[in-house]
Design a protein around this motif. Structure first.
Motif, mmCIF file in Angstrom:
data_model
loop_
_atom_site.group_PDB
_atom_site.id
_atom_site.type_symbol
_atom_site.label_atom_id
_atom_site.label_comp_id
_atom_site.label_asym_id
_atom_site.label_seq_id
_atom_site.Cartn_x
_atom_site.Cartn_y
_atom_site.Cartn_z
ATOM 1 N N GLY A 41 0.791 -1.224 0.000
ATOM 2 C CA GLY A 41 0.000 0.000 0.000
ATOM 3 C C GLY A 41 0.822 1.272 0.000
ATOM 4 O O GLY A 41 0.282 2.373 0.133
ATOM 5 N N LYS A 44 3.791 1.753 -4.678
ATOM 6 C CA LYS A 44 4.693 1.233 -5.712
ATOM 7 C C LYS A 44 3.957 0.976 -7.027
ATOM 8 O O LYS A 44 4.346 1.469 -8.074
ATOM 9 C CB LYS A 44 5.348 -0.081 -5.252
ATOM 10 C CG LYS A 44 6.178 0.038 -4.006
ATOM 11 C CD LYS A 44 6.816 -1.274 -3.629
ATOM 12 C CE LYS A 44 5.807 -2.370 -3.308
ATOM 13 N NZ LYS A 44 5.031 -2.148 -2.067
ATOM 14 N N SER A 45 2.884 0.185 -6.946
ATOM 15 C CA SER A 45 2.159 -0.169 -8.181
ATOM 16 C C SER A 45 1.575 1.065 -8.840
ATOM 17 O O SER A 45 1.604 1.192 -10.065
ATOM 18 C CB SER A 45 1.025 -1.147 -7.897
ATOM 19 O OG SER A 45 1.539 -2.301 -7.344
ATOM 20 N N THR A 46 1.050 1.966 -8.026
ATOM 21 C CA THR A 46 0.453 3.183 -8.585
ATOM 22 C C THR A 46 1.526 3.968 -9.343
ATOM 23 O O THR A 46 1.282 4.443 -10.458
ATOM 24 C CB THR A 46 -0.185 4.037 -7.472
ATOM 25 O OG1 THR A 46 -1.121 3.213 -6.766
ATOM 26 C CG2 THR A 46 -0.898 5.243 -8.028
HETATM 27 N N1 LIG Z 1 -7.939 2.019 -7.920
HETATM 28 C C1 LIG Z 1 -7.787 2.411 -6.662
HETATM 29 N N2 LIG Z 1 -8.812 2.990 -6.001
HETATM 30 C C2 LIG Z 1 -8.660 3.413 -4.725
HETATM 31 N N3 LIG Z 1 -7.527 3.287 -4.020
HETATM 32 C C3 LIG Z 1 -6.480 2.701 -4.619
HETATM 33 C C4 LIG Z 1 -6.553 2.239 -5.966
HETATM 34 N N4 LIG Z 1 -5.350 1.722 -6.298
HETATM 35 C C5 LIG Z 1 -4.562 1.836 -5.206
HETATM 36 N N5 LIG Z 1 -5.241 2.437 -4.207
HETATM 37 C C6 LIG Z 1 -4.720 2.773 -2.860
HETATM 38 O O1 LIG Z 1 -3.536 3.509 -3.037
HETATM 39 C C7 LIG Z 1 -2.545 3.130 -2.079
HETATM 40 C C8 LIG Z 1 -1.293 2.662 -2.787
HETATM 41 O O2 LIG Z 1 -1.572 1.429 -3.449
HETATM 42 P P1 LIG Z 1 -0.501 0.674 -4.362
HETATM 43 O O3 LIG Z 1 -1.188 -0.491 -4.970
HETATM 44 O O4 LIG Z 1 0.170 1.642 -5.266
HETATM 45 O O5 LIG Z 1 0.552 0.182 -3.280
HETATM 46 P P2 LIG Z 1 1.755 -0.861 -3.426
HETATM 47 O O6 LIG Z 1 2.919 -0.216 -2.776
HETATM 48 O O7 LIG Z 1 1.921 -1.267 -4.828
HETATM 49 O O8 LIG Z 1 1.255 -2.081 -2.560
HETATM 50 P P3 LIG Z 1 1.480 -3.680 -2.763
HETATM 51 O O9 LIG Z 1 2.868 -3.936 -2.332
HETATM 52 O O10 LIG Z 1 0.478 -4.242 -1.833
HETATM 53 O O11 LIG Z 1 1.216 -4.006 -4.202
HETATM 54 C C9 LIG Z 1 -3.198 2.081 -1.209
HETATM 55 O O12 LIG Z 1 -3.742 2.738 -0.083
HETATM 56 C C10 LIG Z 1 -4.294 1.534 -2.086
HETATM 57 O O13 LIG Z 1 -5.361 1.056 -1.312
#
Ligand SMILES: Nc1ncnc2c1ncn2[C@@H]1O[C@H](COP(=O)(O)OP(=O)(O)OP(=O)(O)O)[C@@H](O)[C@H]1O
Length: 318
Positions: A41, A44-46
């Motif tokens: 969360g 990273k993915s975003t």
């Molecule tokens: N489509 C969406 N709608 C609402 N919130 C989102 C969406 N995509 C991501 N988030 C929120 O944005 C934040 C960052 O999410 P993200 O997926 O980028 O994290 P991450 O570092 O890739 O996590 P992980 O290691 O679990 O994949 C989190 O709080 C997630 O719940």
């Protein structure tokens, strides 16, 4: 190769803003291998989805492989390779057909697509599986095929999202060998995420840590470890009763921090453990405190994360 300025993405959930990425600056030079780390969360993915043009930013700008992600997303996509977490595959295709189809998808001529597929199958040691149905590949073979798919158009920049997730240690290490070899041969820039910190440490030359949508550390891992965390020195005492006096002596060393005493063991962090240890041994000796052993441990990336945030990256994964 990547220049992001104040890149941000806010999602709206039930009229409440979720600031997934809060204005990050990133600069990655050609040929670098960068591991992008952070707890679940963290954003990273975003970030990856924005840099690969799959998701529009709500703030900031980024240039990826020389093109603006907002103004010219098609050009960005042509120049980058992206291996996502669960890459789709065309049902019922054989391995070589899947690669060939991907190459054709990028507008590569039939002849070149055939040659490129054969070359990649060979490089990624999938030659023996060329005629196998994709659905019948092992996890490691499937992941190698995903990488081949990401490389088919010879991208200058490759994004790898959790490339080794779900693989056994042997397949993981094979995969990294392949990636290292390809990188040495083609000088491809690699931007990867992984949950395996030891892997990030050995594969990347630089790590960027994101937490709660903000970049909290960025640099070569040795530099981060020395600057942020320091070596862990542990001293085992003969008498547990001496522990608090020993801890007091350790705390007086220049750069010593995170001093702890637990039973007959005193631990502390210090910039250079190897030079600090003789000094602490002399000081303890002068105070009449007897030692059983001393030990210096180099910091891990998780120690860096712990020092920065007070949380373990490993704990946050559970
Ligand atoms: N489509 C969406 N709608 C609402 N919130 C989102 C969406 N995509 C991501 N988030 C929120 O944005 C934040 C960052 O999410 P993200 O997926 O980028 O994290 P991450 O570092 O890739 O996590 P992980 O290691 O679990 O994949 C989190 O709080 C997630 O719940």
């Amino acid at each position: 190769m990547i220049h992001a300025h104040q890149l941000a993405r806010t999602f709206w959930v039930d009229r409440t803003p979720v600031e997934a990425v809060r204005g990050i600056d990133l600069d990655v030079a050609p040929g670098e291998v960068v591991a992008f780390l952070g707890p679940n969360g963290a954003g990273k993915s975003t970030t990856l989805r924005m840099l690969t043009t799959l998701l529009a930013p709500t703030g900031g700008t980024a240039e990826v492989a020389g093109r603006d992600i907002g103004a010219d997303p098609v050009a960005v996509r042509r120049r980058i390779g992206h291996v996502g977490q669960g890459n789709g595959s065309f049902d019922g295709l054989r391995v070589h057909e899947e690669l060939y189809t991907q190459a054709r998808f990028y507008g590569i001529s039939r002849r070149s697509a055939r040659a490129r597929s054969a070359e990649l199958l060979d490089q990624l040691q999938l030659g023996e599986q060329a005629n196998r149905d994709v659905a019948r590949l092992s996890g490691g073979q499937r992941r190698r095929l995903d990488i081949a798919m990401g490389l088919v158009h010879r991208p200058q920049l490759l994004f790898l999202d959790e490339p080794s997730a779900g693989l056994d240690p042997q397949s993981r290490s094979n995969l990294w060998e392949h990636i290292a070899r390809m990188r040495a041969e083609d000088d491809t820039t690699i931007f990867l995420t992984t949950h395996y910190l030891d892997e990030a440490d050995s594969v990347a030359e630089r790590v960027i840590v994101i937490d709660d949508g903000r970049i909290i550390a960025d640099g070569p891992q040795d530099q981060l470890k020395a600057k942020v965390s320091g070596d862990l020195v542990t001293v085992e005492l003969v008498e547990p009763a001496d522990a608090s006096a020993a801890a007091g002596i350790a705390a007086r060393l220049p750069t010593a921090h995170a001093v702890s005493a637990d039973g007959d063991v005193v631990g502390f962090r210090v910039a250079e453990g190897d030079t600090a240890t003789p000094a602490v041994v002399r000081a303890l000796d002068a105070a009449g405190i007897r030692l059983r052993s001393t030990r210096v441990q180099r910091p891990t990336l998780d120690d860096v994360f712990l020092s920065l945030t007070g949380r373990s990256l490993r704990d946050s994964e559970n």
